[in-house]
Design a protein around this motif. Structure first.
Motif, PDB file in Angstrom:
ATOM      1  N   ASN A  37     -10.115  13.786   3.492  1.00 42.48           N
ATOM      2  CA  ASN A  37      -9.836  14.183   2.114  1.00 42.48           C
ATOM      3  C   ASN A  37      -9.172  15.553   2.039  1.00 42.48           C
ATOM      4  O   ASN A  37      -8.293  15.787   1.207  1.00 42.48           O
ATOM      5  N   VAL A  38      -9.589  16.443   2.920  1.00 38.25           N
ATOM      6  CA  VAL A  38      -8.987  17.781   2.968  1.00 38.25           C
ATOM      7  C   VAL A  38      -7.487  17.668   3.229  1.00 38.25           C
ATOM      8  O   VAL A  38      -6.684  18.429   2.674  1.00 38.25           O
ATOM      9  N   ALA A  39      -7.112  16.689   4.048  1.00 36.29           N
ATOM     10  CA  ALA A  39      -5.699  16.523   4.426  1.00 36.29           C
ATOM     11  C   ALA A  39      -4.814  16.127   3.253  1.00 36.29           C
ATOM     12  O   ALA A  39      -3.595  16.326   3.295  1.00 36.29           O
ATOM     13  N   VAL A  40      -5.404  15.572   2.182  1.00 32.91           N
ATOM     14  CA  VAL A  40      -4.585  15.090   1.058  1.00 32.91           C
ATOM     15  C   VAL A  40      -4.824  15.867  -0.233  1.00 32.91           C
ATOM     16  O   VAL A  40      -4.080  15.691  -1.199  1.00 32.91           O
ATOM     17  N   PHE A  41      -5.845  16.717  -0.277  1.00 30.95           N
ATOM     18  CA  PHE A  41      -6.125  17.487  -1.486  1.00 30.95           C
ATOM     19  C   PHE A  41      -5.017  18.496  -1.776  1.00 30.95           C
ATOM     20  O   PHE A  41      -4.416  19.075  -0.879  1.00 30.95           O
ATOM     21  N   SER A  42      -4.756  18.701  -3.070  1.00 33.96           N
ATOM     22  CA  SER A  42      -3.813  19.727  -3.504  1.00 33.96           C
ATOM     23  C   SER A  42      -4.071  20.021  -4.973  1.00 33.96           C
ATOM     24  O   SER A  42      -4.478  19.138  -5.733  1.00 33.96           O
ATOM     25  N   VAL A  43      -3.844  21.264  -5.355  1.00 35.23           N
ATOM     26  CA  VAL A  43      -3.992  21.620  -6.776  1.00 35.23           C
ATOM     27  C   VAL A  43      -2.707  21.327  -7.541  1.00 35.23           C
ATOM     28  O   VAL A  43      -2.694  21.384  -8.775  1.00 35.23           O
ATOM     29  N   LYS A  44      -1.644  21.006  -6.826  1.00 32.72           N
ATOM     30  CA  LYS A  44      -0.375  20.696  -7.485  1.00 32.72           C
ATOM     31  C   LYS A  44      -0.477  19.362  -8.220  1.00 32.72           C
ATOM     32  O   LYS A  44      -1.059  18.401  -7.697  1.00 32.72           O
ATOM     33  N   PRO A  45       0.058  19.255  -9.432  1.00 33.06           N
ATOM     34  CA  PRO A  45       0.093  17.961 -10.124  1.00 33.06           C
ATOM     35  C   PRO A  45       0.765  16.920  -9.229  1.00 33.06           C
ATOM     36  O   PRO A  45       1.844  17.161  -8.684  1.00 33.06           O
ATOM     37  N   THR A  46       0.103  15.779  -9.085  1.00 34.78           N
ATOM     38  CA  THR A  46       0.508  14.789  -8.086  1.00 34.78           C
ATOM     39  C   THR A  46       0.924  13.469  -8.709  1.00 34.78           C
ATOM     40  O   THR A  46       0.210  12.912  -9.542  1.00 34.78           O
ATOM     41  N   LEU A  47       2.075  12.985  -8.290  1.00 31.56           N
ATOM     42  CA  LEU A  47       2.501  11.621  -8.590  1.00 31.56           C
ATOM     43  C   LEU A  47       2.201  10.793  -7.351  1.00 31.56           C
ATOM     44  O   LEU A  47       2.572  11.183  -6.239  1.00 31.56           O
ATOM     45  N   LEU A  48       1.525   9.657  -7.538  1.00 29.40           N
ATOM     46  CA  LEU A  48       0.996   8.896  -6.404  1.00 29.40           C
ATOM     47  C   LEU A  48       1.604   7.499  -6.342  1.00 29.40           C
ATOM     48  O   LEU A  48       1.741   6.815  -7.360  1.00 29.40           O
ATOM     49  N   SER A  49       1.965   7.081  -5.132  1.00 28.83           N
ATOM     50  CA  SER A  49       2.415   5.712  -4.882  1.00 28.83           C
ATOM     51  C   SER A  49       1.515   5.106  -3.817  1.00 28.83           C
ATOM     52  O   SER A  49       1.309   5.713  -2.759  1.00 28.83           O
ATOM     53  N   LEU A  50       0.960   3.935  -4.097  1.00 27.56           N
ATOM     54  CA  LEU A  50       0.145   3.203  -3.117  1.00 27.56           C
ATOM     55  C   LEU A  50       0.836   1.876  -2.839  1.00 27.56           C
ATOM     56  O   LEU A  50       0.700   0.922  -3.593  1.00 27.56           O
ATOM     57  N   ASN A  51       1.590   1.820  -1.754  1.00 30.13           N
ATOM     58  CA  ASN A  51       2.360   0.620  -1.409  1.00 30.13           C
ATOM     59  C   ASN A  51       2.585   0.565   0.091  1.00 30.13           C
ATOM     60  O   ASN A  51       2.765   1.609   0.737  1.00 30.13           O
ATOM     61  N   ARG A  52       2.585  -0.631   0.632  1.00 26.04           N
ATOM     62  CA  ARG A  52       2.970  -0.767   2.030  1.00 26.04           C
ATOM     63  C   ARG A  52       4.418  -0.310   2.204  1.00 26.04           C
ATOM     64  O   ARG A  52       5.232  -0.459   1.294  1.00 26.04           O
ATOM     65  N   PHE A  53       4.712   0.217   3.385  1.00 30.58           N
ATOM     66  CA  PHE A  53       6.077   0.689   3.645  1.00 30.58           C
ATOM     67  C   PHE A  53       6.961  -0.504   4.003  1.00 30.58           C
ATOM     68  O   PHE A  53       7.257  -0.773   5.166  1.00 30.58           O
ATOM     69  N   GLU A  54       7.369  -1.232   2.951  1.00 27.61           N
ATOM     70  CA  GLU A  54       8.236  -2.390   3.084  1.00 27.61           C
ATOM     71  C   GLU A  54       9.401  -2.246   2.123  1.00 27.61           C
ATOM     72  O   GLU A  54       9.257  -1.680   1.039  1.00 27.61           O
ATOM     73  N   GLN A  55      10.544  -2.780   2.524  1.00 29.35           N
ATOM     74  CA  GLN A  55      11.761  -2.638   1.719  1.00 29.35           C
ATOM     75  C   GLN A  55      11.580  -3.203   0.314  1.00 29.35           C
ATOM     76  O   GLN A  55      12.043  -2.630  -0.673  1.00 29.35           O
ATOM     77  N   LYS A  56      10.888  -4.344   0.219  1.00 30.58           N
ATOM     78  CA  LYS A  56      10.754  -5.017  -1.073  1.00 30.58           C
ATOM     79  C   LYS A  56       9.904  -4.219  -2.065  1.00 30.58           C
ATOM     80  O   LYS A  56       9.946  -4.497  -3.268  1.00 30.58           O
ATOM     81  N   LYS A  57       9.162  -3.243  -1.594  1.00 36.09           N
ATOM     82  CA  LYS A  57       8.321  -2.437  -2.488  1.00 36.09           C
ATOM     83  C   LYS A  57       9.135  -1.383  -3.246  1.00 36.09           C
ATOM     84  O   LYS A  57       8.624  -0.755  -4.179  1.00 36.09           O
ATOM     85  N   ASN A  58      10.365  -1.153  -2.824  1.00 34.29           N
ATOM     86  CA  ASN A  58      11.291  -0.274  -3.562  1.00 34.29           C
ATOM     87  C   ASN A  58      10.708   1.124  -3.801  1.00 34.29           C
ATOM     88  O   ASN A  58      10.837   1.687  -4.894  1.00 34.29           O
ATOM     89  N   ILE A  59      10.080   1.689  -2.789  1.00 39.57           N
ATOM     90  CA  ILE A  59       9.467   3.016  -2.910  1.00 39.57           C
ATOM     91  C   ILE A  59      10.528   4.085  -3.169  1.00 39.57           C
ATOM     92  O   ILE A  59      10.240   5.139  -3.752  1.00 39.57           O
ATOM     93  N   ALA A  60      11.752   3.805  -2.782  1.00 38.32           N
ATOM     94  CA  ALA A  60      12.846   4.753  -3.006  1.00 38.32           C
ATOM     95  C   ALA A  60      12.991   5.086  -4.489  1.00 38.32           C
ATOM     96  O   ALA A  60      13.416   6.197  -4.842  1.00 38.32           O
ATOM     97  N   LEU A  61      12.639   4.164  -5.360  1.00 38.69           N
ATOM     98  CA  LEU A  61      12.706   4.416  -6.804  1.00 38.69           C
ATOM     99  C   LEU A  61      11.819   5.592  -7.182  1.00 38.69           C
ATOM    100  O   LEU A  61      12.205   6.445  -7.995  1.00 38.69           O
ATOM    101  N   ALA A  62      10.632   5.673  -6.591  1.00 33.93           N
ATOM    102  CA  ALA A  62       9.712   6.776  -6.875  1.00 33.93           C
ATOM    103  C   ALA A  62      10.289   8.099  -6.389  1.00 33.93           C
ATOM    104  O   ALA A  62      10.181   9.129  -7.065  1.00 33.93           O
ATOM    105  N   VAL A  63      10.910   8.074  -5.204  1.00 36.48           N
ATOM    106  CA  VAL A  63      11.484   9.298  -4.640  1.00 36.48           C
ATOM    107  C   VAL A  63      12.624   9.810  -5.515  1.00 36.48           C
ATOM    108  O   VAL A  63      12.706  11.006  -5.830  1.00 36.48           O
ATOM    109  N   ARG A  64      13.493   8.923  -5.934  1.00 36.03           N
ATOM    110  CA  ARG A  64      14.644   9.333  -6.754  1.00 36.03           C
ATOM    111  C   ARG A  64      14.203   9.839  -8.132  1.00 36.03           C
ATOM    112  O   ARG A  64      14.731  10.842  -8.634  1.00 36.03           O
ATOM    113  N   ALA A  65      13.252   9.136  -8.748  1.00 36.46           N
ATOM    114  CA  ALA A  65      12.780   9.559 -10.067  1.00 36.46           C
ATOM    115  C   ALA A  65      12.081  10.915  -9.979  1.00 36.46           C
ATOM    116  O   ALA A  65      12.261  11.781 -10.846  1.00 36.46           O
TER     117      ALA A  65
END
Length: 419
Positions: free
Chosen positions: A159-187
């Motif tokens: 938990n220490v490895a992921v904690f941050s006080v910075k406002p966080t936008l979170l994506s929970l998805n397998r790293f697969e092309q069809k999940k279109n995670i790039a959309l989150a990065v661009r936005a």
């Protein structure tokens, strides 16, 4: 009887669906022909429908089938409703798939009660399996809501490895092309500069298997995308992980990166991220998802959801009217998502609290394990009340004969492969 290990060795990474059918039939025949085989009032079959006629006719037992999504529509890549799959398929695969698709439809329709994991799945299944005459009843997948309410240990190294006080936008998805995670990065990159006095961060957490080309290529493309957008990034795995994963080389920023890639997160990390007061929203990027458990997990923790306006999320997430909202449903367009993120991040504390309470209530009432169990129980009781199964053994033989005919006639009936 052929040992199941022999079937696994014969598969050798090819003909997955054929050997999946073979393994299930092998298991069912052993079950039904065993002298000590138990007698059940009803069978509940999940995902693969091949065994249904055997359980009905040989086992003389009613069957409830839970349809996640037709394999027929996934064999050639991601499915988009209303669009033909554009991926070119060779003639050999067409020949291979023809009897498999026929078998799937023929066995699915024989279930006494058919359940679907969403209205989207039910509609698509009925549309493409035209011989199914009965209505598909929807029973949404449930989550253990209490698991998301468990205590989070801030001293846990994971938990220490992921904690941050910075406002966080979170994506929970397998790293697969069809999940279109790039959309989150661009936005995210599009709105980052608008919060210079209160920097945001993006956490991309998901399952990752370095043995899969899709996972490797997707992660690599996301790293290059982050770099091209002048975003700092770091890639980590849980400190408690016993299995070392080779992380792609790159110019990592280990302290407070703009984007944190978290590979194979733990249950504790998932709960910590979703329940953290720093988490502003869940970004659920896949389009035409059959159901999508991610938005439900977020709502259970009171986190606003931004998802694509197609597939299962249109049923789990409420985008309006405003007084009923639990999230935002938008087309997968970078600027549209950026505008929605600006609205989400700019919410007042009171607005966020009201939405959070509403989302938790919806998750508990509609998507808990209790709600799912109740829906399945109703289906099981209905099947039992249908009484004894008619003795029509010829149905099983017709299925076998039809399967063989499909293999023989498939090459003749199928159009030639396009170049």
């Amino acid at each position: 009887m052929i040992p199941i290990t022999v079937l696994r060795k014969l598969e050798m990474g090819k003909f997955h669906i054929l050997f999946a059918h073979a393994r299930q039939v092998h298991l069912i025949i052993r079950l039904l022909l065993s002298s000590s085989a138990p007698k059940f009032d009803v069978y509940f079959v999940d995902q693969l429908s091949t065994c249904i006629p055997f359980l009905q006719r040989l086992g003389n037992t009613r069957v409830v089938f839970y349809c996640h999504f037709p394999d027929k529509l996934l064999a050639n890549g991601a499915f988009a409703e209303g669009e033909e799959n554009k991926k070119q398929v060779g003639v050999l695969k067409r020949i291979y798939r023809f009897p498999m698709d026929w078998l799937e439809e023929m066995t699915t329709r024989q279930a006494d009660v058919i359940l679907a994991n969403s209205l989207f799945t039910a509609r698509v299944t009925k549309s493409y399996f035209k011989t199914i005459t009965q209505s598909l009843r929807v029973v949404y997948p449930g989550i253990n809501v209490s698991a998301y309410e468990s205590a989070v240990y801030p001293d846990d190294p994971d938990n220490v490895a992921v904690f941050s006080v910075k406002p966080t936008l979170l994506s929970l998805n397998r790293f697969e092309q069809k999940k279109n995670i790039a959309l989150a990065v661009r936005a995210f990159a599009s709105i980052k500069s608008k919060f210079a006095t209160k920097p945001l961060r993006l956490v991309l957490a998901g399952g990752y298997d370095p043995r899969l080309d899709d996972n490797l290529l997707t992660l690599d493309s996301l790293l290059h995308l982050a770099k091209s957008l002048s975003l700092t990034y770091n890639v980590i795995t849980p400190p408690s992980s016993l299995k070392a994963i080779k992380i792609p080389p790159g110019n990592m920023t280990h302290k407070d990166p703009d984007v944190l890639f978290l590979l194979n997160f733990t249950t504790s990390q998932r709960t910590a991220l979703l329940s953290s007061p720093s988490t502003v929203a869940l970004l659920y990027t896949p389009a035409n998802e059959h159901f999508g458990i991610g938005p439900v997990e977020a709502m259970a923790c009171g986190v606003p959801v931004l998802a694509c306006n197609s597939g299962g999320p249109t049923e789990s997430v409420v985008d309006g009217p405003r007084e009923e909202r639990t999230g935002w449903l938008r087309p997968p367009d970078t600027e549209v998502w950026a505008d929605a993120l600006l609205e989400i991040v700019s919410m007042s504390l009171s607005e966020r609290q009201v939405l959070s309470d509403r989302a938790k209530t919806r998750a508990r009432n509609l998507f808990s394990m209790d709600a799912m169990a109740s829906g399945i129980e109703d289906a099981l009781v209905e099947a039992v009340r249908m009484g004894d199964v008619p003795h029509l053994m010829w149905n099983v033989w017709m299925m076998v004969v039809g399967f063989l005919i499909a293999y023989i006639l498939g090459p003749i009936l199928l159009p030639s492969s396009k170049s």
